[in-house]
Structures are given as structure tokens and as C-alpha cells.
Write a protein that holds these residues in place. Structure first.
Motif, PDB file in Angstrom:
ATOM      1  N   GLU A 156      20.493 -19.077   6.028  1.00  0.00           N
ATOM      2  CA  GLU A 156      19.402 -20.045   5.924  1.00  0.00           C
ATOM      3  C   GLU A 156      19.719 -21.173   4.947  1.00  0.00           C
ATOM      4  O   GLU A 156      19.258 -22.301   5.127  1.00  0.00           O
ATOM      5  N   GLN A 157      20.501 -20.879   3.916  1.00  0.00           N
ATOM      6  CA  GLN A 157      20.893 -21.936   2.988  1.00  0.00           C
ATOM      7  C   GLN A 157      21.770 -22.974   3.669  1.00  0.00           C
ATOM      8  O   GLN A 157      21.712 -24.165   3.332  1.00  0.00           O
ATOM      9  N   GLN A 158      22.559 -22.546   4.637  1.00  0.00           N
ATOM     10  CA  GLN A 158      23.492 -23.463   5.304  1.00  0.00           C
ATOM     11  C   GLN A 158      22.938 -24.057   6.593  1.00  0.00           C
ATOM     12  O   GLN A 158      23.391 -25.118   7.035  1.00  0.00           O
ATOM     13  N   ARG A 159      21.968 -23.405   7.196  1.00  0.00           N
ATOM     14  CA  ARG A 159      21.500 -23.805   8.527  1.00  0.00           C
ATOM     15  C   ARG A 159      20.993 -25.237   8.613  1.00  0.00           C
ATOM     16  O   ARG A 159      21.295 -25.940   9.598  1.00  0.00           O
ATOM     17  N   PRO A 160      20.253 -25.756   7.632  1.00  0.00           N
ATOM     18  CA  PRO A 160      19.732 -27.123   7.800  1.00  0.00           C
ATOM     19  C   PRO A 160      20.808 -28.198   7.893  1.00  0.00           C
ATOM     20  O   PRO A 160      20.533 -29.304   8.361  1.00  0.00           O
ATOM     21  N   ASP A 161      22.034 -27.868   7.460  1.00  0.00           N
ATOM     22  CA  ASP A 161      23.089 -28.884   7.419  1.00  0.00           C
ATOM     23  C   ASP A 161      24.101 -28.744   8.547  1.00  0.00           C
ATOM     24  O   ASP A 161      25.062 -29.501   8.595  1.00  0.00           O
ATOM     25  N   ARG A 162      23.905 -27.809   9.458  1.00  0.00           N
ATOM     26  CA  ARG A 162      24.894 -27.626  10.518  1.00  0.00           C
ATOM     27  C   ARG A 162      24.248 -27.762  11.895  1.00  0.00           C
ATOM     28  O   ARG A 162      23.642 -26.831  12.409  1.00  0.00           O
ATOM     29  N   PRO A 163      24.338 -28.950  12.514  1.00  0.00           N
ATOM     30  CA  PRO A 163      23.825 -29.091  13.880  1.00  0.00           C
ATOM     31  C   PRO A 163      24.405 -28.029  14.803  1.00  0.00           C
ATOM     32  O   PRO A 163      25.586 -27.667  14.700  1.00  0.00           O
ATOM     33  N   GLY A 164      23.555 -27.522  15.674  1.00  0.00           N
ATOM     34  CA  GLY A 164      23.976 -26.506  16.629  1.00  0.00           C
ATOM     35  C   GLY A 164      23.578 -25.094  16.262  1.00  0.00           C
ATOM     36  O   GLY A 164      23.622 -24.206  17.117  1.00  0.00           O
ATOM     37  N   TRP A 165      23.200 -24.860  15.005  1.00  0.00           N
ATOM     38  CA  TRP A 165      22.773 -23.516  14.611  1.00  0.00           C
ATOM     39  C   TRP A 165      21.319 -23.286  15.015  1.00  0.00           C
ATOM     40  O   TRP A 165      20.486 -24.200  14.949  1.00  0.00           O
ATOM     41  N   SER A 166      21.023 -22.053  15.401  1.00  0.00           N
ATOM     42  CA  SER A 166      19.680 -21.680  15.830  1.00  0.00           C
ATOM     43  C   SER A 166      19.019 -20.781  14.794  1.00  0.00           C
ATOM     44  O   SER A 166      19.699 -20.059  14.049  1.00  0.00           O
ATOM     45  N   SER A 167      17.704 -20.819  14.764  1.00  0.00           N
ATOM     46  CA  SER A 167      16.943 -19.992  13.828  1.00  0.00           C
ATOM     47  C   SER A 167      17.116 -18.515  14.172  1.00  0.00           C
ATOM     48  O   SER A 167      17.310 -18.138  15.333  1.00  0.00           O
ATOM     49  N   ARG A 168      17.029 -17.669  13.128  1.00  0.00           N
ATOM     50  CA  ARG A 168      17.116 -16.219  13.299  1.00  0.00           C
ATOM     51  C   ARG A 168      16.049 -15.548  12.435  1.00  0.00           C
ATOM     52  O   ARG A 168      16.195 -15.486  11.219  1.00  0.00           O
ATOM     53  N   ASP A 169      14.996 -15.084  13.055  1.00  0.00           N
ATOM     54  CA  ASP A 169      14.069 -14.243  12.309  1.00  0.00           C
ATOM     55  C   ASP A 169      14.621 -12.821  12.311  1.00  0.00           C
ATOM     56  O   ASP A 169      15.728 -12.569  12.797  1.00  0.00           O
ATOM     57  N   ASP A 170      13.875 -11.870  11.764  1.00  0.00           N
ATOM     58  CA  ASP A 170      14.382 -10.503  11.657  1.00  0.00           C
ATOM     59  C   ASP A 170      14.735  -9.929  13.021  1.00  0.00           C
ATOM     60  O   ASP A 170      15.762  -9.248  13.183  1.00  0.00           O
ATOM     61  N   ARG A 171      13.898 -10.223  14.001  1.00  0.00           N
ATOM     62  CA  ARG A 171      14.160  -9.729  15.359  1.00  0.00           C
ATOM     63  C   ARG A 171      15.486 -10.277  15.889  1.00  0.00           C
ATOM     64  O   ARG A 171      16.285  -9.547  16.470  1.00  0.00           O
ATOM     65  N   TRP A 172      15.725 -11.553  15.633  1.00  0.00           N
ATOM     66  CA  TRP A 172      16.965 -12.156  16.116  1.00  0.00           C
ATOM     67  C   TRP A 172      18.170 -11.676  15.323  1.00  0.00           C
ATOM     68  O   TRP A 172      19.256 -11.510  15.875  1.00  0.00           O
ATOM     69  N   TRP A 173      18.020 -11.437  14.035  1.00  0.00           N
ATOM     70  CA  TRP A 173      19.140 -10.883  13.280  1.00  0.00           C
ATOM     71  C   TRP A 173      19.541  -9.521  13.827  1.00  0.00           C
ATOM     72  O   TRP A 173      20.720  -9.198  13.954  1.00  0.00           O
ATOM     73  N   ARG A 174      18.551  -8.701  14.157  1.00  0.00           N
ATOM     74  CA  ARG A 174      18.879  -7.381  14.676  1.00  0.00           C
ATOM     75  C   ARG A 174      19.546  -7.496  16.050  1.00  0.00           C
ATOM     76  O   ARG A 174      20.417  -6.682  16.397  1.00  0.00           O
ATOM     77  N   TYR A 175      19.185  -8.495  16.820  1.00  0.00           N
ATOM     78  CA  TYR A 175      19.856  -8.726  18.098  1.00  0.00           C
ATOM     79  C   TYR A 175      21.295  -9.191  17.879  1.00  0.00           C
ATOM     80  O   TYR A 175      22.232  -8.692  18.510  1.00  0.00           O
ATOM     81  N   VAL A 176      21.489 -10.167  16.985  1.00  0.00           N
ATOM     82  CA  VAL A 176      22.830 -10.688  16.715  1.00  0.00           C
ATOM     83  C   VAL A 176      23.767  -9.585  16.236  1.00  0.00           C
ATOM     84  O   VAL A 176      24.956  -9.561  16.568  1.00  0.00           O
ATOM     85  N   LEU A 177      23.227  -8.646  15.464  1.00  0.00           N
ATOM     86  CA  LEU A 177      24.046  -7.571  14.896  1.00  0.00           C
ATOM     87  C   LEU A 177      24.084  -6.323  15.772  1.00  0.00           C
ATOM     88  O   LEU A 177      24.744  -5.350  15.422  1.00  0.00           O
ATOM     89  N   ALA A 178      23.361  -6.346  16.889  1.00  0.00           N
ATOM     90  CA  ALA A 178      23.396  -5.193  17.793  1.00  0.00           C
ATOM     91  C   ALA A 178      24.842  -4.951  18.232  1.00  0.00           C
ATOM     92  O   ALA A 178      25.616  -5.894  18.421  1.00  0.00           O
ATOM     93  N   ASP A 179      25.183  -3.698  18.426  1.00  0.00           N
ATOM     94  CA  ASP A 179      26.596  -3.356  18.602  1.00  0.00           C
ATOM     95  C   ASP A 179      26.818  -2.403  19.778  1.00  0.00           C
ATOM     96  O   ASP A 179      27.406  -1.325  19.606  1.00  0.00           O
ATOM     97  N   PRO A 180      26.365  -2.770  20.987  1.00  0.00           N
ATOM     98  CA  PRO A 180      26.567  -1.868  22.127  1.00  0.00           C
ATOM     99  C   PRO A 180      28.051  -1.650  22.390  1.00  0.00           C
ATOM    100  O   PRO A 180      28.849  -2.587  22.361  1.00  0.00           O
ATOM    101  N   GLU A 181      28.414  -0.425  22.647  1.00  0.00           N
ATOM    102  CA  GLU A 181      29.826  -0.106  22.870  1.00  0.00           C
ATOM    103  C   GLU A 181      30.380  -0.837  24.086  1.00  0.00           C
ATOM    104  O   GLU A 181      31.566  -1.201  24.126  1.00  0.00           O
ATOM    105  N   SER A 182      29.538  -1.108  25.063  1.00  0.00           N
ATOM    106  CA  SER A 182      30.006  -1.777  26.283  1.00  0.00           C
ATOM    107  C   SER A 182      30.456  -3.207  26.022  1.00  0.00           C
ATOM    108  O   SER A 182      31.152  -3.805  26.849  1.00  0.00           O
TER     109      SER A 182
END
Length: 414
Positions: free
Chosen positions: A179-205
Motif C-alpha cells: 500500500e505504501q508503494q501502490r499510489p506511485d505505480r500505474p497498473g497496480w490494483s487494490s488488494r483488500d484482505d479477501r484479495w490478499w488471500r486470493y493472491v497468496l492462494a497456493d493450489p497445487e494444480s
């Protein structure tokens, strides 16, 4: 046969498993239950469009409700995703109907002036006004063939240390750095807690023969200032260890943390190569190594932008230099965007209003979407014959203004 008899409607929460079947088949991907659960956790049924043919789901297009960083601002953007048609219903105009329907709904709702997506094939989405706004860099690094330089002396960043972490157990720390870096990098998307857990999800497939996701934090007395996410691949040959490090994400608040994280990733024991995608074209790594060729860099398309409410979108971002230009725009799908628009803008803000003055530059909505994140030059589009200059000097001035001090980075596929 066309698709006129096929109903397009809003999806329902209990249809996710059926939609997942369709998406998995369309993209030829193995989707185990862990993947389905992860994707389902961010599924927004109210933004899901389902094409139904006699009770069967044969097409789908959806959007996520997230923010997108653009030059000088963070704005709501429809993150278009999970677009697919059953192989039995191809070439019947169904995709066109769904995409037009979706654009109409986004425009009518008025929440988002911009839509963004990753394209499975680049020739599909320009038909609907999407322009290629951000490319990304992929590297295949020969780690034993390069050395990283140290940051220039005299930096003010506090000394730090690295700590191995389980990524899903330190979301608060990861989010703080991001979040400290996000405002300065075009192309980054917001991540609330739900999205963080999705980004870090680790399905073996989805690991493609690699380990589970690893994490490392760069910590200082003032708190975390960087992190990296990666996987390892164990390989051995007749010469010994030949492992690979697959870098998922590196985020750092200062050069010291950045260099420390990359040095860690590129010197892991038993590894002889490292790969990373989702890097910006202005990635600092290119200027840290003593032999850039050994990075094995190549470029691919990333984010495609569609301006849904053109005047609101152009007024929402900031511009590198002052500019006052009248742009003549055509939009075959959203008629409200067609016309002449006076853009008066600069580093401190912008206005975009309808105008009857003679146009200085002419373009379609696609070209303005391509230039929107500052990663595609209007002048380059002009050289390609995609943008027309009607007033001498106007294109150079507009192209400079649309640029930005940092190139956009497509940091994740959604």
C-alpha cells in the motif's frame, strides 16, 4: 447459426461451479477444488454475465470491483475477467454480445470510468475498444553469469535484515509495504484482505512442478520495507544441481531493500537460474546487473484499457506537463464518447469537456485507452498512423503530457 436465441443474464452465486467448469475448459487449465475455492472467494455474481442455451451455461464474462493506480491517481476500474465461450458455441457472435452487454452495464452504472483486462489473445479485445496500455517484462536469468551492484553510497534508508515467512501468515506486513508503494505505480490494483488471500492462494494444480509459495520480508527498526514471493524447482543433471527460482513478486520501498531482496533471490543455493514475469519495462534490475544480456529479457502484452466514460477518465488522471488540446474521438460502441473534447491538464489536475473548437488531434477511444497509463506513446501511435495530428506540434505536446515518470507495471493476472 447466430446466438440471438441465447439468453444473456446476470449470474448467481450457486452457479460458480458450473462457471468454473466452463472457464477451465475454455482455457485448457487443470482446476482442482483448491483453485475453485480460491477463485470462488473473489467471484462477484452480481457482476457475472452468463449466456444460457436451453438450460446450459455456454458463455461467461465477469468483472471484479477494484481500484487501479493510474498516473497521479487511484480510481475505480472494472477488472474484466473469466471471459469464455463453450467450444460448441464458438463463431456465433456470443462473445461480441457479452462484451457489448458488459460495456453497456459498466457505462450505465457510472461507478467506473475505465475497464481493464488481460487478453488471452491480443486480437480479440481491440474490437471492443481496448487498447494495449501496459506491457510487462519477463526474465530468464542465468544467475551464475551476473553480479548485482550495490546502491549508490549516501542513502538514508535504515539498515535491514531478511526474515523467511509463510506468506499467508504475514498479510498485514505485505499489505503495508504494498500500500505504501501502490499510489506511485500505474497498473497496480487494490488488494483488500479477501484479495490478499486470493493472491497468496497456493493450489497445487497451479504450481507447475514447483514448491509451495515462499516469502521473505525485508525488515528494519521502522518496520518492513520490502518483500519477495517465490517458488523453487528442484533439478539435477550430470553436472550437479540445476535448480530454478520462480519469482512471483518483489516490492520494495527503497533501493537498499530492492537490491537486498534480488540478491537473495538470485543467489539461493542449488539454483542456477531464475525466472520472473510481471516486471515493469523500467524495472531497476536491468540497471543493477553487470551483464544485462544474461537476464534473458523479453516483452509481452499486459494490461488492456477501455475508456468507458472518456471525459471522466481523462480528467481523473494527472499529466506530466501542462497541455491544452482538443481531441476528436470516435467510439463505435459507446456513442457518448464520440465528439470533440478539450483536455486542459497538468501535474496538478485536469478537466475534459465537450468542445466545438477545431480539433488538434484525432484518435479512436482505443488509442486513448492505450496511452492512458503512460506506457504507450501517443507519438508512437501517430507514427503508426493510428493517431492523426491536425494542428502542428499538438501531438508532441499531448504525447509528452500523457507520459509519466514511472511506466505501468501489470503486477498480477486477475
Amino acid at each position: 447459426m447466430d446466438s440471438s436465441e441465447i439468453q444473456i443474464r446476470i449470474g448467481a452465486a450457486d452457479e460458480w461451479e458450473t462457471i468454473a467448469d466452463l472457464v477451465g475448459q475454455a482455457f485448457h487449465q487443470p482446476h482442482d477444488q483448491a483453485w475453485r475455492d480460491a477463485e470462488g472467494s473473489v467471484f462477484e455474481p452480481e457482476r457475472s454475465l452468463v449466456a444460457e442455451d436451453t438450460g446450459l451455461v455456454v458463455g461467461h464474462a465477469a468483472a471484479y470491483t477494484r481500484e487501479l493506480t493510474v498516473p497521479g491517481a487511484v480510481i475505480p476500474a472494472a477488472h474484466v475477467t473469466q471471459v469464455g465461450v463453450a467450444p460448441t458455441h464458438r463463431r456465433r457472435g456470443l462473445l461480441t454480445r457479452m462484451m457489448r452487454h458488459q460495456l453497456g452495464e459498466i457505462a450505465a452504472a457510472g461507478r467506473e470510468a475505465v475497464a481493464v483486462l488481460w487478453a488471452s489473445e491480443g486480437k480479440i479485445y481491440p474490437r471492443f475498444g481496448y487498447g494495449l496500455a501496459a506491457q510487462h517484462l519477463h526474465v530468464d536469468v542465468m544467475t551464475r553469469e551476473i553480479r548485482l551492484a550495490d546502491p549508490a553510497p549516501g542513502g538514508t534508508a535504515p539498515a535491514g535484515r531478511l526474515r523467511l515467512v509463510q506468506p499467508d501468515e504475514v498479510i498485514t506486513d505485505l499489505a503495508k509495504v504494498y500500500e505504501q508503494q501502490r499510489p506511485d505505480r500505474p497498473g497496480w490494483s487494490s488488494r483488500d484482505d479477501r484479495w490478499w488471500r486470493y493472491v497468496l492462494a497456493d493450489p497445487e494444480s497451479q504450481r507447475r512442478g514447483a514448491t509451495a509459495l515462499h516469502g521473505v520480508l525485508h525488515e528494519t527498526p521502522d518496520g518492513p520495507t520490502g518483500y519477495a514471493l517465490w517458488r523453487g524447482v528442484s533439478r539435477w543433471d550430470g553436472n550437479g544441481p540445476n535448480g530454478e527460482v520462480r519469482v512471483r513478486e518483489v516490492v520494495a520501498a527503497d533501493p537498499a531493500a530492492y537490491v537486498t531482496l534480488w540478491r537473495f533471490l538470485l543467489t539461493l543455493d542449488l539454483a542456477r537460474s531464475a525466472t520472473a514475469g510481471f516486471l515493469a519495462l523500467d524495472e531497476p534490475l536491468q540497471h543493477l546487473v553487470d551483464e544485462p544480456r544474461r537476464l534473458g529479457a523479453r516483452i509481452s502484452d499486459g494490461l488492456w484499457i477501455r475508456l468507458v466514460d472518456l471525459p471522466r477518465a481523462l480528467a481523473a488522471r494527472r499529466y506530466a506537463t501542462d497541455v491544452d488540446v482538443v481531441i476528436e474521438v470516435s467510439d463505435d460502441l459507446l456513442a457518448a464518447n464520440t465528439g470533440r473534447w478539450r483536455l486542459t491538464a497538468g501535474p496538478d489536475g485536469a478537466t475534459c469537456t465537450a468542445s466545438t473548437d477545431p480539433a488538434d488531434v484525432s484518435a479512436t477511444v482505443l488509442e486513448l485507452g492505450a496511452a492512458y497509463l503512460g506506457g504507450t506513446s501517443l507519438a508512437a501511435l501517430g507514427a503508426a498512423g493510428r493517431v492523426r495530428e491536425l494542428t502542428p506540434g499538438a501531438l508532441a505536446a499531448a504525447s509528452t503530457a500523457f507520459g509519466w515518470h514511472r511506466l505501468p507495471q501489470p503486477a498480477e493476472v486477475f
